[in-house]
Design an enzyme around this catalytic site. Structure first.
Site, short mmCIF file in Angstrom:
data_model
loop_
_atom_site.label_atom_id
_atom_site.label_comp_id
_atom_site.label_asym_id
_atom_site.label_seq_id
_atom_site.Cartn_x
_atom_site.Cartn_y
_atom_site.Cartn_z
N THR A 127 37.71 30.94 46.75
CA THR A 127 38.87 31.25 45.90
C THR A 127 38.52 32.32 44.95
OG1 THR A 127 39.52 29.03 45.88
CG2 THR A 127 40.50 30.40 44.24
N THR A 184 40.06 33.06 35.13
CA THR A 184 40.84 31.83 34.90
C THR A 184 39.91 30.85 34.18
OG1 THR A 184 40.28 31.08 37.14
CG2 THR A 184 42.41 32.15 36.83
#
Lengths: 384, 384
Positions: free
Chosen positions: A180, A147
């Site tokens: 995460t 990402t």
């Protein structure tokens, strides 16, 4: 390398059009067996993304034959439709891969929370990815799950006749329980799911659970370990667990090294704690102190902020027996001024903080990052 | 105004030379009686500055005749010498003020942790301040306790025949238990220390304890309430408690409005919680989420980050029943996408987040700030 370093696995990474910028956004990892044993560890956030809820169910069966991963959207907080989309993703993969059941296909997603995935792009993407599956596809898969990561992350440990490899993504919302991240580990060792589960939990407890880049816990954290048995070798538990931990440790360190906007990697070691739990609690409190994180960014050995963070914990210690070293200079002794702070050289990316609680013999290491204007910019200038 | 709004108090604020830049750095508040009743609330940080340890002892007696406050140095983590310096400060004030005992003189300090105070400047400063004591000195005292505060903070409530007034400083390291602050409140109401203590605790629990600018808890937080009895009036408890809470609320709101580097004041209201504790836990978790704080700075109504923060708590709720409004637009309903996020207008400094846990009828309000590049700069460019 990556998830295809171990025998018995193929992978692919493609651009399905989920990301508006056209970057790769869909990865497929397939376990060609003969075994399909698997274990998984997921976020402890009570708000869980649809793919986490799905994959938790899949892992209860102890078998995973394939993993579909997408970046460009977290499919979190998307209600019943989001869960149906994850289900449809697994069904599509089962249909395309043939001979697999949807109930053995794990799904992982990462990206913005609160938006439905573009299924009209994702489902055709699975068909395309299946045509590109390759025993050399591990790197492309690792690239497709990025990402805000600036680099893709892979690690491999090869032992006598068997291998553990893996890939990871994660750059923000990094905090324990887990950080995460999406992580897929593969091995060709011949082991059952119970053994994989124990090795994975032992490893994540000491690695991914101890990185805390920004104190924020994700809705999508997923770490999977898949075993194909293709090497025909069954290693001893201890040796296997060590290899899994080494790969996790390597990947966790890479996550910290690529954290959003960070300019420093901070290794916080808490020593002489009354218990390991105390050491971890103190380490996390230091790791999450924004003022200290700013000071480290400014290369300021501000040990007072370390003490003020320790003071917020319930750990066993006496304030006037605390010692703190920054880059091995004991700037705080007995809760007060120690060696000259000007002796601390903080020019390098890695900064080591040692907190001595003088209360026992337990210890723990937590990795964190500094707090920078770049972090603020990355997380305020656009939704992510 | 400020601490001299109530009858029976004099105050002064001077530049003693503690701050290198020559700004005012020493304040003196004197209770001229006839009563010297007092109450205090201090940081819950286990690493406590010398003046906190000292003043906690003073307050056990329930009487305070004067308060010496300095900015320019926290006198925290300074070992036995730091405590001796605080003691010497109280002794000096007792000697200069005459007729007072050191055991009734509270001391409060704020500034950098881990450095001894320049007593050769502080002690003569007390002599100078004593010569400038005035019934109009409240504002000068409020100015002298500023650190990175851009404005001084005062508040006054006047009732029928009696007054509660006060001053506060605090701009960073603002988190509950208490926020990083020095606060002196004064009243001319005729009340005993037990009543003052109850009113002060009732007030701080709902005001200073519910601001969380940056999640960092100080070593020096001190809130004092001094009563002179000079009005000759003894108000009803409820009316007095309300006045104290109003003054605290006003000062707390000023602290948030002047927090280091902040561009937004965030009012987080948690409603329909199973208990007030749940509401406070959820509110604080939202208040401390760096990613959300960045999003608010970027005027991005990123409700996914609110949900991911709620999910880290132990509060009673079901993820698919959570609702979140930002500036009154319910962008999240039933844990999923709600009204159009483009309807949220975030141009103004105050941002209101409402989190509906759908689990009961309790509620709480927590105030926080956004996370900005200016905050990083203020806390990394130099030691504070």
């Amino acid at each position: 390398m990556s998830v295809t370093a171990a025998q018995g696995f193929t992978a692919a990474g493609i651009a399905a059009g989920i990301k508006a910028n056209g970057n790769p956004d869909l990865a497929l990892v397939v376990n060609d067996g003969p075994r399909h044993a698997a274990a998984g560890v997921f976020t402890s956030n009570r708000v869980k993304a649809a793919p986490v809820l799905w994959s938790e169910q899949v892992l209860k069966g102890g078998a995973v034959s394939a993993v579909v991963l997408n970046s460009g959207g977290a499919n979190a907080c998307t209600g019943p439709q989001g869960f149906q989309d994850t289900h449809a993703t697994a069904e599509k993969a089962a249909q395309v891969l043939q001979g697999h059941s949807a109930g053995e296909i794990a799904v992982a997603s990462t990206g913005l929370i609160g938006e439905l995935l573009p299924m009209d792009k994702l489902l055709p993407g699975i068909e395309k990815a299946a045509t590109e599956l390759s025993a050399h596809g591990g790197e492309k898969a690792a690239i497709a799950i990025k990402t805000t990561d600036t680099v893709h992350k892979t690690a491999v440990v090869t032992k006598d006749g068997w291998t553990v490899g893996g890939m990871a993504k994660g750059a923000g919302m990094l905090a324990p329980g887990l950080a995460t991240m999406l992580v897929v580990l593969t091995t060709d060792a011949d082991l059952d799911s119970a053994t994989l589960d124990k090795a994975l939990r032992d490893a994540t407890r000491l690695t991914f659970d101890r990185v805390d880049s920004d104190g924020c816990m994700s809705t999508n954290d997923t770490v999977l370990l898949l075993a194909s048995g293709a090497s025909g070798t069954t290693p001893e538990y201890g040796e296997f667990a060590d290899a899994v931990r080494d790969v996790c440790d390597d990947l966790a360190r890479q996550l910290i090294g690529d954290a959003e906007g960070a300019s420093k990697d901070i290794r916080i070691e808490v020593v002489n704690a009354a218990s390991e739990d105390d050491a971890v609690e103190v380490g996390r409190s230091i790791a999450r102190n924004n003022l200290l994180k700013c000071a480290i960014h400014g290369e300021d050995p501000n040990w007072g902020r370390v003490l003020s963070a320790i003071g917020t914990t319930k750990a066993a210690f006496e304030p006037d027996r605390l010692n703190v070293a920054i880059n091995d200079v004991w700037v705080c002794r007995n809760g007060s001024v120690g060696e000259d702070r000007d002796l601390v050289d903080m020019r390098y990316r890695e900064v080591r903080i040692t907190a001595d609680l003088a209360a026992g013999s337990a210890s723990a290491v937590i990795w964190a990052n500094d707090l920078t204007a770049d972090y603020v910019h990355e997380n305020s200038a656009y939704s992510s």
